[in-house]
Motif scaffolding. Structure first.
Motif, PDB file in Angstrom:
ATOM      1  N   VAL A  12       0.848  -1.178   0.000  1.00 22.20           N
ATOM      2  CA  VAL A  12       0.000   0.000   0.000  1.00 22.20           C
ATOM      3  C   VAL A  12       0.892   1.240   0.000  1.00 22.20           C
ATOM      4  N   VAL A  14       2.131   4.916   0.626  1.00 25.66           N
ATOM      5  CA  VAL A  14       1.870   5.901   1.662  1.00 25.66           C
ATOM      6  C   VAL A  14       2.120   7.277   1.086  1.00 25.66           C
ATOM      7  N   ARG A  15       1.183   8.172   1.340  1.00 22.48           N
ATOM      8  CA  ARG A  15       1.412   9.527   0.868  1.00 22.48           C
ATOM      9  C   ARG A  15       2.357  10.223   1.820  1.00 22.48           C
ATOM     10  N   ARG A  16       3.380  10.808   1.273  1.00 21.55           N
ATOM     11  CA  ARG A  16       4.393  11.446   2.098  1.00 21.55           C
ATOM     12  C   ARG A  16       3.942  12.863   2.403  1.00 21.55           C
ATOM     13  N   ARG A  17       3.629  13.132   3.642  1.00 21.95           N
ATOM     14  CA  ARG A  17       3.171  14.470   3.989  1.00 21.95           C
ATOM     15  C   ARG A  17       3.723  14.833   5.347  1.00 21.95           C
ATOM     16  N   SER A  18       4.282  16.012   5.461  1.00 19.11           N
ATOM     17  CA  SER A  18       4.856  16.416   6.739  1.00 19.11           C
ATOM     18  C   SER A  18       3.719  16.770   7.693  1.00 19.11           C
ATOM     19  N   PRO A  19       3.983  16.764   9.014  1.00 13.94           N
ATOM     20  CA  PRO A  19       2.938  17.104   9.969  1.00 13.94           C
ATOM     21  C   PRO A  19       2.363  18.494   9.709  1.00 13.94           C
TER      22      PRO A  19
ATOM     23  N   GLN B 275       2.439  -7.589   4.339  1.00 14.24           N
ATOM     24  CA  GLN B 275       1.381  -7.347   5.309  1.00 14.24           C
ATOM     25  C   GLN B 275       0.046  -7.323   4.595  1.00 14.24           C
ATOM     26  N   PRO B 277      -3.351  -6.475   2.775  1.00 12.19           N
ATOM     27  CA  PRO B 277      -3.831  -5.287   2.061  1.00 12.19           C
ATOM     28  C   PRO B 277      -5.151  -4.815   2.660  1.00 12.19           C
ATOM     29  N   ILE B 278      -5.597  -3.645   2.250  1.00 10.63           N
ATOM     30  CA  ILE B 278      -6.920  -3.186   2.654  1.00 10.63           C
ATOM     31  C   ILE B 278      -7.934  -4.084   1.952  1.00 10.63           C
ATOM     32  N   ARG B 454       7.615  13.082  15.682  1.00 11.13           N
ATOM     33  CA  ARG B 454       7.812  14.319  14.929  1.00 11.13           C
ATOM     34  C   ARG B 454       9.078  14.305  14.076  1.00 11.13           C
ATOM     35  N   LEU B 496      12.744   9.493   4.319  1.00 10.04           N
ATOM     36  CA  LEU B 496      11.885  10.669   4.380  1.00 10.04           C
ATOM     37  C   LEU B 496      10.531  10.401   5.023  1.00 10.04           C
ATOM     38  N   ARG B 497      10.334   9.161   5.464  1.00 15.13           N
ATOM     39  CA  ARG B 497       9.048   8.840   6.099  1.00 15.13           C
ATOM     40  C   ARG B 497       9.023   9.258   7.567  1.00 15.13           C
ATOM     41  N   TYR B 498       7.822   9.474   8.068  1.00 12.71           N
ATOM     42  CA  TYR B 498       7.624   9.654   9.504  1.00 12.71           C
ATOM     43  C   TYR B 498       7.228   8.307  10.099  1.00 12.71           C
ATOM     44  N   GLN B 501       4.005   6.616   9.320  1.00  8.44           N
ATOM     45  CA  GLN B 501       3.771   6.067   7.980  1.00  8.44           C
ATOM     46  C   GLN B 501       4.427   4.703   7.802  1.00  8.44           C
TER      47      GLN B 501
END
Lengths: 299, 718
Positions: A12, A14-19, B275, B277-278, B454, B496-498, B501
């Motif tokens: 799936v 994931v859309r990468r978007r900052s807080p 994992q 899927p939806i 964060r 670049l992920r948080y 995510q």
């Protein structure tokens, strides 16, 4: 080897978007929040641009046209000294906005940082300073403001620092409470176990997590601070006359309320639209950040 | 299907997102439960198990809606009923027991009062009758001294006792159906074994049907008559418990069963990549991307839920014939693998006689020179060799985490020394030189909490790099980050992920990468796999073993799951109440002679095998503080010798001549060996057949005495 390649592991996207982007997207969905933001921006633009376009000189007195009702020439009429109420209303927020905005930043910085540090050390120094904070908070805020200004004088920088200090006291508490939620969390423990310095833990681990609370608290405090400044001006401790100021205008013109209500209505409308705007924005902002969990994000 | 208590037909549940997009949670679920039957519902997290459980109560989460199908419970269509009608069924005919019992009890009301309320509301009893029933119920859930327990507040009960109280409440109206949503997750193994036994007894006594929701196949094997396996909102297999564990027909069932570490097989099992899927997002079978049997047919056409001819074994797979053609038990033998790593002779870390106490004397205590309470952790002497994996084992409150956090420098040691090379680690981290902190890194249990939400992955990995390698510039650090991510088998683009995510397993990999960023000698792993799904757990264990192999890292590994410990550890330390019980190599710990506590832990293990019966040796009565003198395990020990154990600290005994294996007990080794043989732990040695006659259950001598609520007594208030 039995382990998946990363691409297989995540089917799936994931859309990468900052807080920050996330918050903005949430905020944009709330019409109340956008209305509030618009009101705030209009006021800031008015305050910045009004000296260049207001129809009359706000300081020009004219005893012939004292306390006149609104007319084509004077949109909000004139005040007791014959000055143009509309021009004065437009300009009346300049000092207020400048003082309160700087004071908000000051209160965030010292109150926020002290609160985070106290939450982190959580020892005897914390105990002692929090009691000092409690003691200061037990003094009515207006009294505390007047006390400091009476001693230090009514210069603008004194007012700014005084507001920054008094509102920061409340922030210490808020920031400390927010910090306590994170101090025992594992990412802070991990940072401590790495041997990170206290400054790094405060700035890198705690501040980003407490920042949203500080910002929402700041925007809510801003409206209180505006009222506080208006009260100060009303009592004659604010802006030095004849500089136009909402609080001072209300104080001086309330005597002619029956004759020329617009001399009071003008500054009241300006002050209240700004405060309503700030409150609408604060609520939506808190929800957009997910702080107001009882409500959920407004749609 | 009138003989069914519950009949779920083509149930589809979904919700709309803010962008008006439909997201399915359950699709076309078909499930029947007969009166008195226990159905185990199993699957990875996020497969819709809890949603199904709640739907059976007539509950939907806000925003969710039934898009098709029905749930018929005892001739009521649950979604056609009014709220009032639902109220008359919930609690009386069908009851739900949630995961965290502590949260479902009101903290300000006495336990008895809360149960009484349930009785008055649902069983139409009042006054003395209701009170009698309440006491009867508390007895039925095996709470000692029901009258005393009824007067307690929820916080005065242990986790296991709270769970029992909640079960008693659910049983108030003798419902026909109980839904249990992970009721033992988070409890200690011994407590879990006791609760599961209780549930089995309740089924026998009352004839209640149960649906038991769990991600733990060991638990499912223990309680269920029938098992339904869920994947991506669908039931993919439904059959008898013995069939499910002996010859599963769905590749997903095989994948899950193969990823569980086992006591009978050595090494680390296979992990299952990917994992779920939806639901409803793939045109064919949802499991196709993770399936080794997948063909073109699977990608394009969803399989039907068909029974295997002539059986009650249902499976949703195109290729079940092929799956069944391979022998499962043989396949299982082959998936286990070990990583070779060498333990050097050099000592990496040496703890001698370490005491740790959370007690901080106040000023008044110092003036009055009050005696200090017994330390939480005491007399810990362990040495760890370089490149070795040492496991710390014990129930919650045994001091495992405390010891590890002291080594990491988050707590000071009160007495004793912790030697690392030439440094003494008994001081806190801010008084250690940076070169030392660099060499000792910590990985936490819950990756959700141990990564700052964060920060991006890049920022998370940057912190140790900046701290320990200040000479690196930005580009070099970025290179290192990518390299670290690749070492934990994540794509470099994850930088670049948080954390929000990432999936649970990915987060834990980032946490491991962060620890390895320091290039440490010792890595402390605190329950690193217990928050993860089994399919992911194996992959993380695999990764840890591989990383150890690369740099010969030393691990101190905390786990409550003894099968996981067996899979990864070289040596094991068994702790009880912050005191050492037994130390030895893995094989020595898992075979007799045992310390009575080790034996208790091993006996309570649940294995993914329905024929296995856990042995309940000691009671699960909780202890709040270690005894002042004598053996730490004296109060719960099934073999306690009385005064000797209560007064004298037991001596170390060495069963093997090499002296590596040591047991701290008053009972001589020869007798311990004999006692152990009596209770039989055959399953550990690969023998599944449990001899019925050997199931001697020894009762604790001292479990009659319940500890008076200590919480209020603690603390230094005058």
């Amino acid at each position: 080897m039995t382990v998946a390649s990363p691409s297989a592991e995540r089917s799936v996207a994931v859309r990468r978007r900052s807080p920050l982007a996330e918050t903005w997207a949430n905020l944009r969905r709330s019409w109340a929040g956008m209305l509030g933001l618009a009101l705030i921006l209009i006021h800031i633009i008015l305050a910045l641009s009004s000296p260049y376009w207001v129809p009359r000189d706000p300081l020009e007195m004219n005893s012939v046209i004292r306390s006149q009702a609104p007319s084509g020439e004077h949109f909000f009429g004139t005040d007791k000294l014959g000055r143009d109420v509309f021009s004065r209303s437009m300009l009346g927020g300049r000092v207020t906005l400048l003082v309160t905005l700087i004071a908000i930043v000051i209160s965030r910085v010292w109150g926020g940082l002290l609160g985070i540090v106290l939450g982190l050390v959580n020892g005897r120094a914390d105990e002692l300073l929090m009691r000092v904070v409690d003691a200061l908070l037990s003094i009515p805020w207006l009294l505390l403001l007047l006390l400091i200004i009476a001693v230090m004088g009514t210069e603008m920088w004194v007012q700014t620092l005084t507001f920054g200090f008094t509102y920061g006291i409340l922030t210490v508490r808020v920031a400390r409470a927010a910090t306590l939620d994170f101090v025992t969390s594992e990412f802070v423990l991990a940072a401590r176990a790495r041997g990170e310095r206290r400054r790094t833990i405060v700035m890198k681990e705690l501040l980003p997590n407490v920042l949203d609370v500080l910002l929402v608290d700041g925007s809510m405090n801003w409206s209180w601070m505006l009222l506080g400044f208006a009260s100060l001006s009303f009592l004659g401790f604010g802006v030095v006359p004849p500089t136009p100021d909402w609080g001072f205008m209300i104080a001086k013109n309330r005597e002619i309320l029956a004759v020329q209500p617009w001399a009071v209505f003008g500054p009241v409308i300006m002050l209240s639209t700004l405060i309503i705007g700030i409150n609408l924005f604060s609520d939506a902002f808190a929800k957009a950040l997910g702080l107001d969990r009882s409500q959920g994000a407004p749609v | 299907m009138n003989d069914c208590l519950v009949d779920i037909n083509d149930l589809t549940i979904g919700y709309y997102t803010q962008h008006k997009k439909l997201v399915l949670v359950l699709q076309k679920v078909n499930l029947q439960i007969k009166p008195g039957e226990t159905l185990g519902l199993v699957g990875e997290s996020g497969c819709g198990k809890s949603t199904l459980g709640q739907a059976m109560m007539g509950y939907l989460r806000t925003g969710s809606q039934v898009l098709g199908g029905s749930i018929v419970f005892a001739d009521h269509d649950m979604f056609a009923l009014t709220n009032k009608q639902l109220e008359s069924i919930r609690g009386r005919q069908i009851a739900l027991i949630p995961q965290n019992a502590g949260d479902s009890l009101t903290p300000t009301l006495r336990v008895g009062k809360q149960i009484l309320e349930a009785i008055e509301l649902n069983a139409n009893l009042s006054g003395a009758d209701a009170k009698d029933r309440m006491v009867e119920l508390l007895g039925q859930v095996r709470l000692p001294h029901p009258e005393v327990m009824a007067e307690r507040y929820p916080h005065e009960l242990s986790g296991g006792q709270q769970q029992r109280a909640v079960i008693a409440m659910a049983l108030a109206a003798e419902p026909e159906m109980l839904i249990l949503d992970e009721p033992t997750t988070g409890l200690d193994v011994t407590t879990q074994a006791h609760i599961l036994n209780l549930l089995r007894d309740i089924v026998l006594e009352t004839g209640t049907a149960m649906m038991y929701i769990s991600h733990d196949l060991g638990v499912i094997a223990r309680v269920s008559d029938r098992v339904a396996l869920m994947y991506a909102g669908e039931i993919v297999e439904d059959t008898d418990v013995s069939e499910m564990f002996a010859s599963p027909a769905h590749p997903y069932a095989r994948g899950l069963l193969e990823s569980i570490p086992r006591l009978t097989l050595s090494g680390i099992p296979n992990s299952m990549p990917g994992q779920p899927p939806i639901p409803g997002t793939l045109p064919g079978c949802s499991f196709t991307p993770r399936c080794s049997f997948a063909s073109d047919l699977c990608t394009n056409q969803p399989p039907d839920f068909d029974s295997i001819p002539g059986t009650r074994h249902f499976v949703r797979c195109h290729n079940w014939k092929e799956v069944l053609a391979t022998d499962f038990s043989q396949e299982l033998q082959q998936v286990f693998h070990t990583f070779k790593h060498t333990t050097e002779d050099e000592t990496a870390l040496e703890l001698s006689d370490v005491d740790i106490s959370y007690y901080r004397p106040g000023i008044m205590d110092r003036i009055q020179s009050k005696p200090q309470p017994t330390p939480t952790v005491s007399g810990i002497t362990i040495s760890v060799k370089r490149g070795e994996t040492l496991a710390l084992v014990g129930e919650s409150g045994s001091g495992k985490t405390t010891i590890v956090r002291t080594i990491a420098g988050l707590l000071p040691a009160r007495n004793g020394t912790i030697k690392f090379e030439d440094f003494d680690l008994s001081v806190e981290v801010d008084r250690r030189p940076m070169e030392v902190s660099k060499e000792i890194q910590l990985v936490f249990q819950n990756p959700d909490a141990s990564l700052n939400p964060r920060h991006t992955v890049a920022e998370i990995l940057d912190q140790p790099l900046k701290l320990y390698f200040p000479h690196l510039n930005r580009d070099e650090r970025r290179e290192r980050q990518v390299e670290l991510l690749e070492r934990v088998r994540l794509d470099g683009r994850y930088r670049l992920r948080y954390p929000g995510q990432l999936s649970g397993g990915e987060k834990q990999r980032v946490a491991i990468a962060r620890a390895f960023a320091a290039d440490p000698d010792v890595v402390l792993c605190d329950e690193v796999t217990s928050a993860l799904d089994v399919s992911v757990q194996a992959a993380v264990l695999d990764l840890l073993a591989d990383l150890q192999h690369e740099r010969n890292t030393t691990y101190i590994f905390i786990a409550h799951d003894l099968a996981v410990v067996k899979a990864i550890a070289d040596r094991v330390v068994v702790l009880y109440q912050g005191r050492l019980c037994e130390v030895g190599a893995v094989d020595e710990i898992y075979s007799p002679p045992f310390h009575p506590y080790t034996e208790t832990l091993l006996g309570a293990i649940l294995v993914p095998d329905p024929n296995h019966e856990p042995q309940l040796l000691a009671s699960d009565t909780p202890e709040l503080a270690p005894p002042a003198k004598g053996c730490s395990f004296q109060r719960r020990c099934p073999y306690s010798l009385g005064e000797l154990c209560e007064q004298e600290t037991p001596p170390w005994q060495y069963p093997a001549e090499s002296g590596g294996h040591k047991i701290r007990c008053h009972i001589p080794i020869e007798e311990l060996s004999e006692l152990t043989r009596d209770v039989g732990l055959d399953h550990i040695n690969g023998n599944n057949a449990v001899d019925g006659s050997s199931q001697v259950i020894v009762q604790t001598k001292s479990n009659v005495e319940i500890p008076v609520s200590e919480p209020e007594k603690r603390g230094g208030l005058p």
